[in-house]
Every structure is written in C-alpha cells, then in structure tokens.
Scaffold this motif. Structure first.
Motif, PDB file in Angstrom:
ATOM      1  N   GLN A   1       0.840  -1.193   0.000  1.00 28.01           N
ATOM      2  CA  GLN A   1       0.000   0.000   0.000  1.00 28.01           C
ATOM      3  C   GLN A   1       0.878   1.247   0.000  1.00 28.01           C
ATOM      4  O   GLN A   1       1.869   1.321   0.731  1.00 28.01           O
ATOM      5  N   ARG A   2       0.496   2.237  -0.786  1.00 23.43           N
ATOM      6  CA  ARG A   2       1.219   3.509  -0.812  1.00 23.43           C
ATOM      7  C   ARG A   2       0.975   4.236   0.508  1.00 23.43           C
ATOM      8  O   ARG A   2      -0.154   4.379   0.951  1.00 23.43           O
ATOM      9  N   VAL A   3       2.064   4.688   1.156  1.00 24.11           N
ATOM     10  CA  VAL A   3       1.945   5.460   2.393  1.00 24.11           C
ATOM     11  C   VAL A   3       2.489   6.870   2.237  1.00 24.11           C
ATOM     12  O   VAL A   3       2.253   7.728   3.080  1.00 24.11           O
ATOM     13  N   ALA A   4       3.222   7.116   1.169  1.00 22.36           N
ATOM     14  CA  ALA A   4       3.781   8.431   0.844  1.00 22.36           C
ATOM     15  C   ALA A   4       4.251   8.340  -0.611  1.00 22.36           C
ATOM     16  O   ALA A   4       4.306   7.247  -1.171  1.00 22.36           O
ATOM     17  N   PRO A   5       4.590   9.474  -1.230  1.00 23.73           N
ATOM     18  CA  PRO A   5       5.098   9.390  -2.603  1.00 23.73           C
ATOM     19  C   PRO A   5       6.298   8.439  -2.674  1.00 23.73           C
ATOM     20  O   PRO A   5       7.240   8.564  -1.890  1.00 23.73           O
ATOM     21  N   ASP A   6       6.229   7.468  -3.563  1.00 25.71           N
ATOM     22  CA  ASP A   6       7.296   6.494  -3.802  1.00 25.71           C
ATOM     23  C   ASP A   6       7.614   5.625  -2.595  1.00 25.71           C
ATOM     24  O   ASP A   6       8.681   5.016  -2.526  1.00 25.71           O
ATOM     25  N   HIS A   7       6.746   5.546  -1.609  1.00 28.54           N
ATOM     26  CA  HIS A   7       6.943   4.702  -0.430  1.00 28.54           C
ATOM     27  C   HIS A   7       5.695   3.860  -0.202  1.00 28.54           C
ATOM     28  O   HIS A   7       4.575   4.337  -0.400  1.00 28.54           O
ATOM     29  N   GLY A   8       5.908   2.623   0.232  1.00 26.31           N
ATOM     30  CA  GLY A   8       4.779   1.760   0.498  1.00 26.31           C
ATOM     31  C   GLY A   8       5.104   0.780   1.598  1.00 26.31           C
ATOM     32  O   GLY A   8       6.261   0.600   1.978  1.00 26.31           O
ATOM     33  N   GLN A   9       4.061   0.143   2.129  1.00 25.78           N
ATOM     34  CA  GLN A   9       4.271  -0.860   3.153  1.00 25.78           C
ATOM     35  C   GLN A   9       3.110  -1.831   3.206  1.00 25.78           C
ATOM     36  O   GLN A   9       2.038  -1.574   2.680  1.00 25.78           O
ATOM     37  N   ARG A  10       3.355  -2.955   3.855  1.00 24.61           N
ATOM     38  CA  ARG A  10       2.334  -3.943   4.160  1.00 24.61           C
ATOM     39  C   ARG A  10       2.655  -4.453   5.549  1.00 24.61           C
ATOM     40  O   ARG A  10       3.775  -4.882   5.809  1.00 24.61           O
ATOM     41  N   ALA A  11       1.716  -4.408   6.439  1.00 30.93           N
ATOM     42  CA  ALA A  11       1.905  -4.889   7.800  1.00 30.93           C
ATOM     43  C   ALA A  11       1.138  -6.179   7.960  1.00 30.93           C
ATOM     44  O   ALA A  11      -0.082  -6.204   7.993  1.00 30.93           O
ATOM     45  N   GLY A  12       1.873  -7.299   8.037  1.00 30.94           N
ATOM     46  CA  GLY A  12       1.256  -8.595   8.220  1.00 30.94           C
ATOM     47  C   GLY A  12       1.272  -9.050   9.666  1.00 30.94           C
ATOM     48  O   GLY A  12       0.491  -9.878  10.066  1.00 30.94           O
ATOM     49  N   TYR A  13       2.190  -8.495  10.449  1.00 31.95           N
ATOM     50  CA  TYR A  13       2.272  -8.813  11.877  1.00 31.95           C
ATOM     51  C   TYR A  13       2.974  -7.669  12.581  1.00 31.95           C
ATOM     52  O   TYR A  13       3.645  -6.863  11.954  1.00 31.95           O
ATOM     53  N   THR A  14       2.842  -7.606  13.866  1.00 27.60           N
ATOM     54  CA  THR A  14       3.565  -6.636  14.675  1.00 27.60           C
ATOM     55  C   THR A  14       4.176  -7.369  15.856  1.00 27.60           C
ATOM     56  O   THR A  14       3.636  -8.353  16.339  1.00 27.60           O
ATOM     57  N   GLY A  15       5.307  -6.889  16.301  1.00 26.11           N
ATOM     58  CA  GLY A  15       5.938  -7.493  17.469  1.00 26.11           C
ATOM     59  C   GLY A  15       6.570  -8.826  17.168  1.00 26.11           C
ATOM     60  O   GLY A  15       6.722  -9.230  16.025  1.00 26.11           O
ATOM     61  N   HIS A  16       6.924  -9.533  18.228  1.00 25.84           N
ATOM     62  CA  HIS A  16       7.569 -10.830  18.119  1.00 25.84           C
ATOM     63  C   HIS A  16       6.546 -11.945  18.283  1.00 25.84           C
ATOM     64  O   HIS A  16       5.471 -11.740  18.834  1.00 25.84           O
ATOM     65  N   THR A  17       6.882 -13.107  17.831  1.00 24.94           N
ATOM     66  CA  THR A  17       5.960 -14.238  17.865  1.00 24.94           C
ATOM     67  C   THR A  17       6.063 -15.052  19.135  1.00 24.94           C
ATOM     68  O   THR A  17       5.359 -16.029  19.290  1.00 24.94           O
ATOM     69  N   THR A  18       6.925 -14.690  20.046  1.00 27.80           N
ATOM     70  CA  THR A  18       7.113 -15.476  21.257  1.00 27.80           C
ATOM     71  C   THR A  18       6.040 -15.236  22.267  1.00 27.80           C
ATOM     72  O   THR A  18       5.308 -14.306  22.255  1.00 27.80           O
TER      73      THR A  18
END
Length: 131
Positions: free
Chosen positions: A114-131
């Motif tokens: 997903q575009r978050v700023a001009p020429d920048h993008g991200q996808r967040a599938g998880y946050t933090g650690h899995t422990t």
C-alpha cells in the motif's frame, strides 16, 4: 543509432535471518508501490517482480544506455519455510524489504504493498515478536 528498449532486469538480493525471522532486501528503483509484486509459492519460492513504465519518447539519438525501463523479475528458493501471510513489506528509496516469520511449513501468499507516501509503500502482516 540506438533506440531504447524495455528489458527484464535481474534483481540482486540480500537474504539474512535472525532466530525467528528471514529478511529479503532488493533494490528495485523507479517503481511505485502498486507496481510491486511479491509472492511466496507453496514450494517455498519467493518471486519479486515489478514493472517500470516510461520509455523515452521522441528521442533522436540514444547515446548511452546503461539502465532500462521494463520489468524486474527474480525468483529464489528461500532457505527455510516462512509464513508469507504474516509478512511485513516496506518499500522506500528504491529498495524493497520483506520480513518473514520463520515457520515449520511454508504458508504461501501473494502480497500487495500500500502507498503510504510518494514512492513509499508498506504492508503490515504482523507486529511485534511471535514469542
């Protein structure tokens, strides 16, 4: 006289890992986030692709041609199984970084950015650690 041609460009990658994550970084300059394609297949292959648009128009003479518009494509075998559905992706300054959680078996997925700023993008599938 040379004319500009679209070419498929090889993408160099850097793959590194921590105890619970596998990261892949690759330069793919000139793309918009929506032009990126990231897929992990059921047989644990990572496919990176992107389409650069914009052949030069009305150029009388191309003098030096050291980079190209066209498609990026790279497929690599990942060294460990990953959960692609929970991957985080960032794209900025022409570099894509995909962070996977190492898994007991591969979970395939097609990822969009997903575009978050001009020429920048991200996808967040998880946050933090899995422990």
């Amino acid at each position: 006289m040379m004319s500009e041609k679209a070419k498929i460009q090889h993408i160099p990658v850097k793959v590194y890992r921590t105890q619970d994550r596998l990261m892949v970084a690759a330069p793919m300059p000139g793309l918009q986030p929506e032009d990126l394609g990231i897929e992990v297949t059921v047989d644990n292959h990572l496919i990176l692709q992107g389409e650069i648009r914009g052949l030069l128009k009305d150029v009388k003479e191309l003098v030096i041609d050291e980079w190209s518009v066209g498609a990026y494509h790279r497929e690599i075998q990942l060294p460990v199984p990953v959960d692609a559905e929970r991957a985080n992706v960032s794209y900025g300054n022409g570099v894509i970084v995909v962070a996977f959680i190492i898994s007991s078996q591969t979970v395939p997925a097609r990822l969009t950015v997903q575009r978050v700023a001009p020429d920048h993008g991200q996808r967040a599938g998880y946050t933090g650690h899995t422990t």
